[in-house]
Enzyme design. Structure first.
Site, mmCIF file in Angstrom:
data_model
loop_
_atom_site.group_PDB
_atom_site.id
_atom_site.type_symbol
_atom_site.label_atom_id
_atom_site.label_comp_id
_atom_site.label_asym_id
_atom_site.label_seq_id
_atom_site.Cartn_x
_atom_site.Cartn_y
_atom_site.Cartn_z
ATOM 1 N N ASP A 93 31.616 33.009 23.838
ATOM 2 C CA ASP A 93 30.575 33.172 25.123
ATOM 3 C C ASP A 93 31.095 34.618 25.565
ATOM 4 O O ASP A 93 32.087 34.768 26.174
ATOM 5 C CB ASP A 93 30.581 32.204 26.217
ATOM 6 C CG ASP A 93 30.180 30.866 25.676
ATOM 7 O OD1 ASP A 93 30.152 30.692 24.659
ATOM 8 O OD2 ASP A 93 29.653 30.037 26.669
ATOM 9 N N LYS A 117 22.640 33.087 27.183
ATOM 10 C CA LYS A 117 23.142 32.000 28.250
ATOM 11 C C LYS A 117 22.947 32.623 29.730
ATOM 12 O O LYS A 117 22.772 33.829 29.894
ATOM 13 C CB LYS A 117 24.605 31.906 28.194
ATOM 14 C CG LYS A 117 25.251 31.012 29.237
ATOM 15 C CD LYS A 117 26.798 30.937 28.810
ATOM 16 C CE LYS A 117 27.643 30.270 29.981
ATOM 17 N NZ LYS A 117 28.998 30.472 29.262
ATOM 18 N N LYS A 164 20.931 28.300 27.103
ATOM 19 C CA LYS A 164 22.082 27.627 27.421
ATOM 20 C C LYS A 164 22.125 28.046 29.201
ATOM 21 O O LYS A 164 22.549 29.095 29.535
ATOM 22 C CB LYS A 164 23.616 28.149 27.084
ATOM 23 C CG LYS A 164 24.564 27.427 27.931
ATOM 24 C CD LYS A 164 26.080 27.455 27.421
ATOM 25 C CE LYS A 164 27.228 26.958 28.283
ATOM 26 N NZ LYS A 164 28.538 27.322 27.785
#
Length: 312
Positions: free
Chosen positions: A149, A212, A248
């Site tokens: 991430d 995300k 996400k």
């Protein structure tokens, strides 16, 4: 029809022209559509399915300076068996930790099917050199991370330096090897919905496997309108290129109602084929317990006591 976008990032001018040529976001319209979808009623049977689906999409996360190997091992045990008294509860999608704790998570999750995700690239600010970001990523991957991430440099993005952001995402993607890359936009700092759409496309063009919303360290985080815009972006990107990118939302998703609202948003925006952990995740540290309590209520007709489930 699929179309290659390989030349879009060939220069600063072409990249800027493409991003600023994207359709503008109707802010009022996005807010109203997200609000309308959030009112959808979910009946008992569908709610039970939605709860299990949401559990399977959770990235169980601990990203605190006080994290220890013991805390990570305990969280990994919960990830595999969220309710040890009920083996029918699905495992979560992934456990997300800092890079120095990846090896502990890998050992604890060996053979479980739960992925190990690691924040890298100077999380949460993203303010570091490209060399440091690549090295941070390489260390996490070498320790066994399945997913990285990363955070974009919001300062560069907001200054209009899209090429720098593109090159950084592409370099981190290359450093990931076989690991999947989730690119955090930190939408709470992007100021406008148009910027959320541009940042989503920029990350996908550079190779993101997921986009995300947030680090969870900035407010607002995962709002429904922002998630809606990102879902529209991945839907349109697949129509244009044929490549699938996941979404996400992370930060502020704490209740079963929050999770179900997001699942409705996915179904009505990107489509049912995004309703899988391979394409949609929920980033949360406290959501899982509420999902477990609501699941038990549906099963037994009563809520568990507040100390029934472990506190993450």
């Amino acid at each position: 029809m699929t179309t290659s976008l390989v030349d879009v990032a060939s220069s600063d001018a072409t990249l800027r022209g493409f991003l600023h040529g994207l359709p503008g976001v109707d802010r009022v319209g996005a807010d109203q559509r997200a609000a309308a979808l959030a009112t959808r009623s979910i009946k008992t049977a569908a709610k039970a399915h939605a709860i299990d689906l949401a559990i399977s999409m959770v990235d169980l996360t601990t990203l605190e300076g006080a994290d220890t190997p013991g805390k990570v091992r305990a969280m990994c045990a919960k990830a595999v068996h969220p309710d040890p008294t009920d083996p029918s509860v699905p495992r979560v999608a992934a456990v997300c930790v800092y890079p120095d704790l990846v090896a502990d998570a890998v050992r604890a999750l060996s053979g479980s099917g739960v992925k190990v995700a690691s924040v890298a690239t100077a999380f949460p600010s993203g303010r570091s050199s490209l060399e440091v970001k690549v090295a941070d990523t390489a260390l996490a991957v070498a320790a066994g991370a399945d997913e990285i991430d990363m955070v974009i440099d919001r300062g560069a993005f907001l200054a209009g330096d899209y090429r720098t952001v593109y090159e950084q995402v592409a370099a981190v993607k290359a450093a990931c090897g076989a690991a999947h890359l989730k690119v955090i936009l930190e939408t709470g700092e992007l100021a406008t919905y148009d910027n959320v759409r541009r940042a989503s496309w920029l990350a996908m063009l550079a190779g993101a496997d997921f986009i995300k919303t947030s680090t969870g360290k900035v407010s607002p985080a995962a709002t429904l309108p922002v998630t809606l815009i990102m879902l529209e972006a991945v839907r349109d990107f697949r129509e244009r290129t044929g490549r699938v990118v996941g979404v996400k939302p992370a930060g502020g998703i704490r209740t079963t109602k929050d999770a179900i609202k997001n699942l409705v948003l996915v179904k009505e925006t990107a489509g049912e084929d995004w309703l899988t952990p391979d394409r949609f995740r929920l980033g949360a540290s406290s959501l899982l317990n509420d999902l477990l309590m609501q699941r038990q209520k549906l099963t037994s007709g009563r809520y568990a006591g507040p100390d029934y489930f472990t506190v993450d």
